[in-house]
Design a protein around this motif. Structure first.
Motif, mmCIF file in Angstrom:
data_model
loop_
_atom_site.group_PDB
_atom_site.id
_atom_site.type_symbol
_atom_site.label_atom_id
_atom_site.label_comp_id
_atom_site.label_asym_id
_atom_site.label_seq_id
_atom_site.Cartn_x
_atom_site.Cartn_y
_atom_site.Cartn_z
ATOM 1 N N SER A 149 0.978 4.136 -2.810
ATOM 2 C CA SER A 149 0.702 5.546 -2.728
ATOM 3 C C SER A 149 1.691 6.668 -3.397
ATOM 4 C CB SER A 149 0.607 5.841 -1.231
ATOM 5 O OG SER A 149 1.656 5.748 -0.485
ATOM 6 N N LYS A 178 0.795 -1.283 -0.101
ATOM 7 C CA LYS A 178 0.065 -0.061 -0.060
ATOM 8 C C LYS A 178 0.842 1.187 -0.081
ATOM 9 C CE LYS A 178 -4.140 1.451 2.040
ATOM 10 N NZ LYS A 178 -5.274 1.342 2.834
ATOM 11 N N ALA A 179 1.853 1.402 0.710
ATOM 12 C CA ALA A 179 2.577 2.522 0.864
ATOM 13 C C ALA A 179 3.508 2.806 -0.784
ATOM 14 C CB ALA A 179 4.009 2.481 1.898
ATOM 15 N N CYS A 229 0.576 2.295 -10.755
ATOM 16 C CA CYS A 229 0.159 3.879 -10.807
ATOM 17 C C CYS A 229 -1.270 3.544 -11.808
ATOM 18 C CB CYS A 229 1.179 4.260 -11.536
ATOM 19 S SG CYS A 229 0.671 6.084 -12.073
ATOM 20 N N GLU A 287 -8.338 5.888 -4.719
ATOM 21 C CA GLU A 287 -7.866 5.145 -5.978
ATOM 22 C C GLU A 287 -7.484 3.835 -5.493
ATOM 23 O OE1 GLU A 287 -7.016 8.512 -8.867
ATOM 24 O OE2 GLU A 287 -5.511 8.156 -7.454
ATOM 25 N N ILE A 288 -6.536 3.844 -4.498
ATOM 26 C CA ILE A 288 -6.022 2.529 -3.981
ATOM 27 C C ILE A 288 -7.012 1.560 -3.455
ATOM 28 C CG2 ILE A 288 -4.475 1.573 -2.053
ATOM 29 C CD1 ILE A 288 -2.710 4.141 -2.392
ATOM 30 N N ASN A 289 -7.973 2.182 -2.642
ATOM 31 C CA ASN A 289 -9.088 1.368 -2.419
ATOM 32 C C ASN A 289 -10.138 0.772 -3.472
ATOM 33 O OD1 ASN A 289 -8.479 1.281 0.362
ATOM 34 N ND2 ASN A 289 -9.749 3.259 0.698
ATOM 35 N N ASN A 319 0.234 10.961 -7.662
ATOM 36 C CA ASN A 319 0.408 9.606 -7.078
ATOM 37 C C ASN A 319 -1.275 9.243 -6.933
ATOM 38 O OD1 ASN A 319 3.228 9.000 -6.853
ATOM 39 N ND2 ASN A 319 3.567 10.411 -5.514
ATOM 40 N N ASN A 320 -1.450 7.975 -6.678
ATOM 41 C CA ASN A 320 -2.746 7.399 -6.287
ATOM 42 C C ASN A 320 -3.075 8.075 -4.867
ATOM 43 O OD1 ASN A 320 -2.375 5.780 -8.680
ATOM 44 N ND2 ASN A 320 -1.469 3.977 -7.312
ATOM 45 N N SER A 321 -4.458 8.205 -4.841
ATOM 46 C CA SER A 321 -5.128 8.742 -3.712
ATOM 47 C C SER A 321 -5.352 7.471 -2.983
ATOM 48 C CB SER A 321 -6.059 9.539 -4.037
ATOM 49 O OG SER A 321 -7.212 8.761 -4.578
ATOM 50 N N GLU A 322 -5.729 7.677 -1.602
ATOM 51 C CA GLU A 322 -5.930 6.729 -0.818
ATOM 52 C C GLU A 322 -7.506 6.075 -1.458
ATOM 53 O OE1 GLU A 322 -6.074 4.003 2.504
ATOM 54 O OE2 GLU A 322 -4.376 5.606 2.006
#
Length: 184
Positions: free
Chosen positions: A33, A29-30, A81, A48-50, A43-46
């Motif tokens: 991000s 996850k880190a 990404c 987008e990662i979810n 960068n990917n937002s929280e």
């Protein structure tokens, strides 16, 4: 990674893998991000990662392809990404899984979508796993490997490795095990 998948060739052992998709996802996850900055992109937002995580679970359910494997290919192909550039060496490969003549991208011809919509992220994962008429996805490549291995093992001793059977996935096979631990 090289060789034929043996520990002696530097491949990780089963004990080095992660027990759950959740652990694998959290381990990466880190990195996810901060992954787009390597190309000077947002960068990917929280969120987008979810969405990536949810899309992987949805496509795992619909396709039968294991979520661990889907994530490891996302990690290898796009360096995680959502705004990864589309590659084009005679075949257009958009999105996080760089799908063969696929669709789903938040970076079309330099037009960056920020935030990247859920529909595009889902399409990137779906296209990479399910494929398109113009090119196979991960599901078809796995099926092709299984069929070829079954044929090969029914006619000859098992001495040929999967990467040798399918050169087009040799890079995935040699690089994706790292995603099953924590991508370096």
């Amino acid at each position: 990674m090289g060789g034929n998948g043996m520990l002696a060739d530097g491949w990780p052992g089963i004990e080095q893998g992660v027990d759950s998709f959740e652990a694998m996802f959290q381990n990466n996850k880190a990195i996810m991000s901060a992954s787009c900055s390597q190309w000077g992109l947002p960068n990917n937002s929280e969120d987008e990662i979810n969405i990536i995580k949810d899309a992987i679970h949805q496509v795992e359910t619909s396709s039968g392809v294991d979520a661990h494997f889907i994530l490891s290919i996302v990690m290898q192909e796009s360096k995680r990404c959502v705004r990864v550039q589309t590659t084009d060496s005679g075949v257009i490969n958009p999105g996080m899984m760089q799908s063969h003549e696929g669709s789903g991208s938040c970076n079309k011809d330099g037009s960056i979508q920020n935030p990247c919509p859920q529909s595009e992220i889902h399409q990137m994962i779906m296209a990479g796993v399910e494929g398109f008429p113009a090119g196979p996805g991960l599901k078809a490549l796995i099926a092709q490997m299984v069929v070829q291995q079954m044929w090969f093992h029914s006619t000859r001793p098992p001495v040929l490795t999967i990467p040798a059977l399918l050169p087009q996935v040799a890079t995935w096979v040699s690089q994706s095990p790292f995603g099953l631990e924590q991508w370096p």
